[in-house]
Design a protein around this motif. Structure first.
Motif, PDB file in Angstrom:
ATOM      1  N   LEU A 173       0.828  -1.206   0.000  1.00  0.00           N
ATOM      2  CA  LEU A 173       0.000   0.000   0.000  1.00  0.00           C
ATOM      3  C   LEU A 173       0.864   1.258   0.000  1.00  0.00           C
ATOM      4  O   LEU A 173       0.497   2.267  -0.623  1.00  0.00           O
ATOM      5  CB  LEU A 173      -0.928  -0.007   1.229  1.00  0.00           C
ATOM      6  N   HIS A 174       1.991   1.205   0.713  1.00  0.00           N
ATOM      7  CA  HIS A 174       2.866   2.380   0.776  1.00  0.00           C
ATOM      8  C   HIS A 174       3.366   2.776  -0.612  1.00  0.00           C
ATOM      9  O   HIS A 174       3.417   3.963  -0.950  1.00  0.00           O
ATOM     10  CB  HIS A 174       4.041   2.093   1.704  1.00  0.00           C
ATOM     11  N   PHE A 175       3.713   1.776  -1.428  1.00  0.00           N
ATOM     12  CA  PHE A 175       4.228   2.058  -2.769  1.00  0.00           C
ATOM     13  C   PHE A 175       3.144   1.977  -3.848  1.00  0.00           C
ATOM     14  O   PHE A 175       3.463   2.063  -5.029  1.00  0.00           O
ATOM     15  CB  PHE A 175       5.349   1.082  -3.113  1.00  0.00           C
ATOM     16  N   SER A 176       1.885   1.797  -3.431  1.00  0.00           N
ATOM     17  CA  SER A 176       0.744   1.718  -4.369  1.00  0.00           C
ATOM     18  C   SER A 176       0.930   0.590  -5.378  1.00  0.00           C
ATOM     19  O   SER A 176       0.618   0.731  -6.558  1.00  0.00           O
ATOM     20  CB  SER A 176       0.557   3.056  -5.105  1.00  0.00           C
ATOM     21  N   TRP A 177       1.420  -0.535  -4.905  1.00  0.00           N
ATOM     22  CA  TRP A 177       1.547  -1.721  -5.744  1.00  0.00           C
ATOM     23  C   TRP A 177       0.269  -2.545  -5.603  1.00  0.00           C
ATOM     24  O   TRP A 177      -0.009  -3.090  -4.527  1.00  0.00           O
ATOM     25  CB  TRP A 177       2.756  -2.557  -5.327  1.00  0.00           C
ATOM     26  N   SER A 178      -0.488  -2.641  -6.638  1.00  0.00           N
ATOM     27  CA  SER A 178      -1.782  -3.330  -6.567  1.00  0.00           C
ATOM     28  C   SER A 178      -1.845  -4.583  -7.439  1.00  0.00           C
ATOM     29  O   SER A 178      -2.891  -5.215  -7.543  1.00  0.00           O
ATOM     30  CB  SER A 178      -2.904  -2.373  -6.993  1.00  0.00           C
ATOM     31  N   GLY A 260      13.482  -6.833 -13.801  1.00  0.00           N
ATOM     32  CA  GLY A 260      12.376  -5.922 -13.583  1.00  0.00           C
ATOM     33  C   GLY A 260      11.426  -6.301 -12.478  1.00  0.00           C
ATOM     34  O   GLY A 260      10.304  -5.807 -12.421  1.00  0.00           O
ATOM     35  N   LYS A 261      11.801  -7.185 -11.567  1.00  0.00           N
ATOM     36  CA  LYS A 261      10.921  -7.608 -10.492  1.00  0.00           C
ATOM     37  C   LYS A 261      11.498  -7.185  -9.143  1.00  0.00           C
ATOM     38  O   LYS A 261      12.701  -7.228  -8.918  1.00  0.00           O
ATOM     39  CB  LYS A 261      10.730  -9.127 -10.497  1.00  0.00           C
ATOM     40  N   VAL A 262      10.618  -6.800  -8.253  1.00  0.00           N
ATOM     41  CA  VAL A 262      10.974  -6.499  -6.876  1.00  0.00           C
ATOM     42  C   VAL A 262      10.499  -7.663  -6.026  1.00  0.00           C
ATOM     43  O   VAL A 262       9.326  -8.033  -6.081  1.00  0.00           O
ATOM     44  CB  VAL A 262      10.333  -5.183  -6.398  1.00  0.00           C
ATOM     45  N   GLY A 281      19.632  -7.346 -12.074  1.00  0.00           N
ATOM     46  CA  GLY A 281      18.457  -8.198 -11.940  1.00  0.00           C
ATOM     47  C   GLY A 281      17.619  -7.777 -10.758  1.00  0.00           C
ATOM     48  O   GLY A 281      18.051  -7.038  -9.888  1.00  0.00           O
ATOM     49  N   SER A 282      16.389  -8.311 -10.740  1.00  0.00           N
ATOM     50  CA  SER A 282      15.466  -7.900  -9.704  1.00  0.00           C
ATOM     51  C   SER A 282      15.884  -8.380  -8.336  1.00  0.00           C
ATOM     52  O   SER A 282      15.545  -7.796  -7.329  1.00  0.00           O
ATOM     53  CB  SER A 282      14.068  -8.427 -10.019  1.00  0.00           C
ATOM     54  N   LEU A 283      16.612  -9.512  -8.252  1.00  0.00           N
ATOM     55  CA  LEU A 283      17.005  -9.995  -6.942  1.00  0.00           C
ATOM     56  C   LEU A 283      18.037  -9.094  -6.290  1.00  0.00           C
ATOM     57  O   LEU A 283      18.440  -9.323  -5.159  1.00  0.00           O
ATOM     58  CB  LEU A 283      17.529 -11.426  -7.043  1.00  0.00           C
ATOM     59  N   HIS A 284      18.507  -8.108  -7.001  1.00  0.00           N
ATOM     60  CA  HIS A 284      19.346  -7.087  -6.385  1.00  0.00           C
ATOM     61  C   HIS A 284      18.476  -6.013  -5.746  1.00  0.00           C
ATOM     62  O   HIS A 284      18.991  -5.045  -5.238  1.00  0.00           O
ATOM     63  CB  HIS A 284      20.284  -6.463  -7.426  1.00  0.00           C
ATOM     64  N   GLU A 474      19.405   0.170 -13.131  1.00  0.00           N
ATOM     65  CA  GLU A 474      19.117   0.991 -14.315  1.00  0.00           C
ATOM     66  C   GLU A 474      18.315   2.246 -14.001  1.00  0.00           C
ATOM     67  O   GLU A 474      18.255   3.170 -14.790  1.00  0.00           O
ATOM     68  CB  GLU A 474      18.298   0.198 -15.348  1.00  0.00           C
ATOM     69  N   THR A 475      17.637   2.274 -12.850  1.00  0.00           N
ATOM     70  CA  THR A 475      16.741   3.393 -12.584  1.00  0.00           C
ATOM     71  C   THR A 475      16.778   3.747 -11.107  1.00  0.00           C
ATOM     72  O   THR A 475      17.130   2.921 -10.253  1.00  0.00           O
ATOM     73  CB  THR A 475      15.298   3.044 -12.994  1.00  0.00           C
ATOM     74  N   THR A 476      16.420   4.983 -10.841  1.00  0.00           N
ATOM     75  CA  THR A 476      16.304   5.435  -9.458  1.00  0.00           C
ATOM     76  C   THR A 476      14.840   5.657  -9.076  1.00  0.00           C
ATOM     77  O   THR A 476      14.559   6.033  -7.950  1.00  0.00           O
ATOM     78  CB  THR A 476      17.077   6.756  -9.273  1.00  0.00           C
ATOM     79  N   GLU A 477      13.933   5.434 -10.015  1.00  0.00           N
ATOM     80  CA  GLU A 477      12.514   5.650  -9.757  1.00  0.00           C
ATOM     81  C   GLU A 477      11.901   4.428  -9.079  1.00  0.00           C
ATOM     82  O   GLU A 477      12.336   3.293  -9.282  1.00  0.00           O
ATOM     83  CB  GLU A 477      11.774   5.953 -11.065  1.00  0.00           C
ATOM     84  N   THR A 478      10.868   4.688  -8.303  1.00  0.00           N
ATOM     85  CA  THR A 478      10.154   3.603  -7.641  1.00  0.00           C
ATOM     86  C   THR A 478       9.454   2.738  -8.683  1.00  0.00           C
ATOM     87  O   THR A 478       8.753   3.270  -9.557  1.00  0.00           O
ATOM     88  CB  THR A 478       9.110   4.175  -6.663  1.00  0.00           C
ATOM     89  N   PRO A 479       9.618   1.433  -8.635  1.00  0.00           N
ATOM     90  CA  PRO A 479       8.946   0.562  -9.618  1.00  0.00           C
ATOM     91  C   PRO A 479       7.438   0.703  -9.546  1.00  0.00           C
ATOM     92  O   PRO A 479       6.870   1.061  -8.513  1.00  0.00           O
ATOM     93  CB  PRO A 479       9.395  -0.844  -9.198  1.00  0.00           C
ATOM     94  N   HIS A 480       6.827   0.402 -10.658  1.00  0.00           N
ATOM     95  CA  HIS A 480       5.385   0.540 -10.819  1.00  0.00           C
ATOM     96  C   HIS A 480       4.808  -0.848 -11.065  1.00  0.00           C
ATOM     97  O   HIS A 480       5.274  -1.568 -11.950  1.00  0.00           O
ATOM     98  CB  HIS A 480       5.124   1.449 -12.018  1.00  0.00           C
ATOM     99  N   SER A 481       3.801  -1.237 -10.288  1.00  0.00           N
ATOM    100  CA  SER A 481       3.206  -2.567 -10.469  1.00  0.00           C
ATOM    101  C   SER A 481       1.698  -2.475 -10.325  1.00  0.00           C
ATOM    102  O   SER A 481       1.151  -2.578  -9.226  1.00  0.00           O
ATOM    103  CB  SER A 481       3.782  -3.553  -9.461  1.00  0.00           C
TER     104      SER A 481
END
Length: 1124
Positions: A173-178, A260-262, A281-284, A474-481
């Protein structure tokens, strides 16, 4: 050297911990074949240090275990089914090949620590339970180990993960991952947590993108799972399971790399097993939930001071030292401690390989050791109190005795945390949230970025330092899901059929509804006094509006009403001025006056519909309209009845004569009006009109208007008017061909036709209109129908009175007449007037004055027939009894084609005058009208060209508008072909030009209506109609339709073309030169084809009249085709 870690003590605690991995170190291929080169799990070795630290701390504590010390033995546990039991057997019996016989001399273990693998603890616990041996598991809480019947002496040190689902969902909810994927292990813990996660996610409207279950050994399933994860659009994956259960899966996806996965996990990954090269990779980007605990003071210093020389019986420390500090001799490959740095310390090791701070597992071991010590302490105190004789010097407590004191044992550890064994009373844990920072060469740093506490208020349970979280390299932005992007203000969510609730389309709010937040399920409807702005994000107050005199439309209608009323007053003045002329008197002068006065008030009553409505004006609108128009139409009915009676009552035998003489037609007006007044009274008595509001017709306005109250009563009043008009039309139509110079039956017929057409047109247009337009339609219908009556009935008479006065005279009667007024006639004895046999007189009625003209009586059977008459024998009577019949038109007995009979029909008179339309004032008026409309249309075209880039011009197909205006210009000009002296060329051009140009105009209207319909039907990309609109198909309509009309006209010209003709019968004393249609069938085909196009345009425009658009012209197209 034995493969164990050992510390002497009076009472021993055994640790069964997996110290090596299943993998082999491939960095040294020559040594990889040797079992000794198995990789040591550095993380698990810290558990040995935690055990040693706790035992040393207890042994130094004077308040615990007086004259008794603790020691430990730690054995490696293999994952193989049989070798897993090897070291437990040694622990119990001294040797693993001879079960149930103890080969141990001296001290024995009083408790066993197992973990962190739940599977290993389960299998070892089955063995230990047979001998009632206390077992403490320090790994994650496992519900399978809570079965007291199966594991009566097993205690789980770790707290239950009762809040792990809420903690993970709070992070989502904090990161709006739905839109989140779930991966769990194939066991009871995984199934339980999966169910809890799904419930918690459903409560917070977070959707499960996929659910995956993985086993520990199935490599093929790992491939399928990884492939499914990569294909999914979900960028967040929750992984739940203990480290040992997922170790193979983690190694597997570490090799493949899932981009691309968190990953949100509940257990830490052993970073010493990661491959040593720079990875993306996402596991990082893992976010790990671990149980929170307070740092135990002294542990870090203890770890830094650990050396092989201090613990020479710890084989695992020796191996760790050997691997970490390169203590081997390069020549002999033997371990030489002299080669090691003397001041070496575990603190030198990188943080990702070995962490000197206490881990969760080490903390659980710390609590487990203290639990054993507290139970031993209580047991010793109890033995002292009861003076137990069995505890002789040299005998140590047994594991069976310890069980009694462990069951209800609870205590506070040295750092103040409350430790409870009862699973029902265990406290909910707090969680630390860890993030892994990636560096080159496989270096990683574990950083605490947040915390979750179930004891805090719900809004503050999660605390997170978002700026400390390191996302993908690759990015500093919060991932979007998310499955679907959020719906912004002005839109609502529309679920996608067959998909999760998080998958939706964003649908704009409907008219007068708003959504002022994101992801709103439903739009909120504005109240009636408010309206939604164009973005559908805010409700604004409506502006009160009505059809005011100041509005452009109101001013036009008011000016029209006043102009028509003044024009009617002028006509009334003309009639009064010429009241003694033949044309005024012949058509019942009194009824003409009544009709003109009622029309004046009809025009003026339309002003009641303008301005702000009030209760009084609402009532007066309908009642005044109904009564005044009833007076007007009933007057027309009275005039038509009078005309019919006048011609039907010329014979003495006709009974209708009395109706005419008695003035019966004049009673039609009050009787019809009284009926309408009665209907109006019933209307007012049941459901009178009232002031109402309309908040839907005009955007941003609330329209104040009059509600009819009872639509049934309104349509009854209108229907009654229609009935009177139909009666008038029928009677006038029957009397249209009666022979008389001033017979107005034709004009009355046409006036009633116009009246009925207007009100029939009114009904559908009124129903499709809304708001002020609805009021304007009613006012326009009143003015149009009144103007129709005024123009059709009185325009020809005014034309004769003002422009053709020579036609306004009566010809002499055939005999001398004596005139007496009606009053004198009524004073005569009834029998003298009505007795036909005695008086044998013929009555002729002057319709204007109501006077009766009586011929001088003669005592003969029949009067002599004078010049211009012939005798017609009366059937069944003597030859002296006959009727005098007027000679037919243009007959005297010796007339010629180029002469005409005089009025008395007794001689031929003069040559016929040749006439055509342009020479007379009517032709001049029509030409001026055509040129005026031509210039007006040209001005409109210029205005459209000037404003060609504005929204209203572009919205309604600019090109088609230009074509329609140009066609209308030529339509007006082609009417000039009908004026002037006809010749063959003009006769042909009249019909062909008319047909073709009007076809272009009407088919252009059809193309515009089709464009409007397609524009709204093709808004969805799936619509096949979209192609029709984009490809410009509507633009091909008018050339195709025009080509059909040209074909019809070509057939007309090829078969029977128009030609010049003459008419010597229509107008007395004139021969009219005109164009003959040639083939009436062809003419009607051309006209019918035009009507078909107009009907198609009307139907399509009517269907599209309510489509939502600011510039939708469908309603105007509907009305235009209806008028056409």
């Amino acid at each position: 050297m034995k493969q164990r870690a050992h510390m002497d003590g009076d009472v021993m605690i055994t640790g069964l911990i997996p110290m090596y991995t299943l993998g082999i170190d491939h960095s040294n291929s020559h040594a990889s074949r040797l079992e000794e080169n198995k990789l040591l799990i550095f993380k698990n070795y810290q558990c040995v240090l935690g055990l040693a630290f706790a035992i040393e701390e207890i042994n130094k504590n004077p308040d615990l275990l007086h004259n008794l010390t603790l020691g430990f033995d730690v054995y490696d546990v293999h994952f193989n089914a049989w070798t897993m039991f090897k070291n437990p057997f040694i622990c119990l019996f001294g040797k693993y090949k001879i079960p149930n016989y103890s080969c141990v001399r001296g001290s024995s273990s009083i408790a066993v620590l197992t973990g962190p693998s739940g599977i290993a603890s389960d299998q070892i616990g089955t063995l230990l339970g047979l001998y009632r041996f206390p077992q403490f598991t320090f790994g994650p809480f496992d519900h399978a180990l809570s079965d007291h019947n199966k594991f009566p002496d097993l205690y789980q040190i770790a707290p239950k993960d009762t809040s792990i689902a809420a903690a993970m969902v709070s992070l989502l909810l904090h990161f709006s991952w739905s839109w989140v994927g779930l991966l769990t292990t194939e066991d009871d813990n995984g199934a339980r947590i999966l169910a809890e996660l799904k419930v918690e996610m459903a409560k917070n409207r977070i959707c499960v993108a996929y659910e995956l279950v993985t086993s520990t050994q199935d490599a093929y399933k790992h491939i399928a799972v990884n492939h499914y994860i990569n294909l999914s659009s979900a960028s967040v994956l929750i992984i739940y399971g203990d480290n040992n259960s997922l170790i193979i899966f983690m190694i597997f996806i570490e090799q493949i790399i899932t981009h691309g996965k968190v990953c949100i996990m509940n257990s830490q990954w052993d970073f010493t097993l990661k491959r040593r090269y720079f990875m993306l990779g996402s596991l990082h980007v893992p976010l790990i939930f671990t149980h929170h605990h307070v740092d135990v003071s002294g542990f870090t210093d203890f770890v830094k001071a650990v050396k092989p020389s201090k613990y020479p019986e710890d084989i695992f420390l020796l191996r760790l030292w050997f691997l970490s500090f390169n203590c081997s001799d390069s020549v002999s490959d033997c371990v030489t401690w002299d080669n090691c740095a003397h001041d070496a310390s575990l603190d030198w090791l990188p943080g990702h390989s070995f962490d000197v701070s206490m881990s969760v597992d080490s903390y659980n071991i710390y609590n487990g050791v203290y639990a054993v010590a507290q139970a031993l302490h209580e047991m010793l105190l109890h033995q002292t109190e009861v003076q137990t004789t069995g505890n002789r010097k040299g005998e140590l407590p047994s594991s069976t005795q310890l069980l009694t004191f462990l069951k209800n044992n609870q205590f506070y550890n040295p750092i103040g945390n409350h430790v409870i064994w009862d699973k029902q009373r265990k406290l909910e844990p707090e969680y630390d949230i860890l993030n892994i920072w990636n560096f080159p060469e496989g270096l990683e740093l574990e950083v605490k970025v947040g915390k979750f506490s179930p004891y805090a208020p719900q809004a503050n349970q999660l605390s997170l330092s978002e700026d400390m979280v390191q996302w993908s390299i690759e990015t500093t932005e919060t991932p979007h899901s998310v499955c679907s992007e959020s719906c912004g203000p002005g839109f609502r969510k529309s679920p996608q059929e067959g998909k999760a609730a998080c998958c939706f389309d964003c649908t704009p709010c409907s008219e007068n509804e708003i959504a002022n937040g994101t992801d709103m399920e439903q739009c909120v409807k504005c109240t009636d006094h408010q309206y939604a702005n164009t973005h559908r994000t805010q409700c604004l107050l409506r502006v009160a509006s009505f059809l005011a005199f100041g509005d452009p439309l109101g001013m036009v209608l008011a000016c029209m009403a006043l102009c028509f009323s003044m024009l009617t007053a002028v006509v009334l003045g003309v009639f009064v001025k010429h009241q003694d002329t033949a044309i005024v008197k012949a058509n019942n002068r009194a009824l003409s006056y009544i009709l003109l006065i009622s029309l004046i008030f009809c025009f003026l009553c339309s002003l009641l519909f303008l301005g702000q409505p009030k209760t009084a004006t609402c009532i007066l609108q309908q009642i005044t309209f109904g009564v005044l128009f009833t007076v007007a139409v009933s007057t027309v009915l009275a005039k038509t009845v009078t005309v019919v009676l006048a011609f039907k009552a010329t014979s003495p035998e006709r009974r209708m004569r009395w109706l005419l003489v008695s003035g019966a037609p004049n009673f039609i007006i009050p009787i019809c009006t009284l009926i309408q007044v009665t209907l109006g009274g019933l209307w007012l008595g049941t459901s009178p009109p009232f002031v109402d509001t309309d908040a839907h017709s005009e955007h941003g306005h609330i329209i104040i208007l009059c509600n009819k109250g009872s639509l049934t009563a309104f349509y009854c009043a209108l229907g009654y008017l229609g009935f009177l008009a139909l009666c008038s039309f029928t009677v006038a139509f029957l009397a249209r061909n009666l022979p008389d110079t001033f017979n107005e039956a034709k004009f009355l017929t046409f006036s009633m036709l116009v009246f009925c057409s207007v009100w029939l047109t009114f009904l559908p247009v009124y129903h499709s209109a809304k708001g002020k337009v609805m009021v304007a339609v009613e006012v326009f219908s009143i003015l149009a129908s009144g103007a129709g009556l005024l123009g059709c009935i009185f325009a020809p008479k005014c034309y004769t009175l003002l422009l053709m006065p020579n036609r306004n005279s009566l010809h002499g009667f055939r005999d001398k007449r004596h005139t007496l007024d009606r009053t004198t006639a009524q004073q005569l004895p009834r029998r003298k007037i009505m007795d036909k046999r005695r008086l044998n007189c013929e009555l002729m009625v002057d319709l204007g004055e109501g006077k009766i003209t009586v011929l001088t009586p003669h005592f003969v059977c029949s009067e002599n027939c004078g010049s211009g008459f012939r005798k017609s024998p009366q059937k069944g009577k003597a030859a002296y009894c006959f009727d005098c019949t007027t000679c037919p038109e243009n007959e005297i007995g010796n007339g010629t084609d180029y002469q005409y009979a005089n009025t008395q029909r007794h001689s031929a008179s003069g040559e016929l005058q040749v006439s055509w339309l342009l020479e007379i004032p009517l032709g001049m008026a029509l030409a001026c009208m055509a040129l005026s409309f031509f210039m007006l249309t040209a001005a409109v075209l210029g205005m459209f060209v000037k404003h060609q880039d504005t929204a209203i011009v572009k919205a309604n197909n600019r090109a088609l508008s230009y074509i329609l205006l140009i066609a209308l210009i030529f339509c007006f000009l082609c009417s000039l072909l009908f004026l002037g002296q006809p010749n063959t060329a003009t006769c042909i051009l009249q019909q062909i030009t008319f047909g073709v140009i009007f076809t272009v105009a009407v088919s252009t209207v059809l193309a515009k209506t089709l464009t409007v319909v397609l524009a709204f039907k093709a808004t969805s990309p799936e619509r096949r109609m979209r192609w029709l609109l984009v490809s410009g198909v509507p633009n091909f309509i008018f050339p195709i339709c025009t080509l059909i009309q040209v074909t019809l006209c070509g057939l007309w010209l090829g078969t029977s073309p128009p030609f010049v003709d003459t008419d010597a019968n229509s107008e007395h004393g004139h021969v009219i030169i005109l164009c003959n249609k040639g083939s009436l069938t062809a003419f009607y085909y051309v006209l019918g084809y035009l009507e078909t196009l107009a009907l198609a345009s009307f139907s399509m425009a009517f269907l599209a009249r309510n489509l939502p658009d600011t510039f939708n012209e469908a309603m105007f197209l509907t009305f235009s085709m209806l008028l056409f």
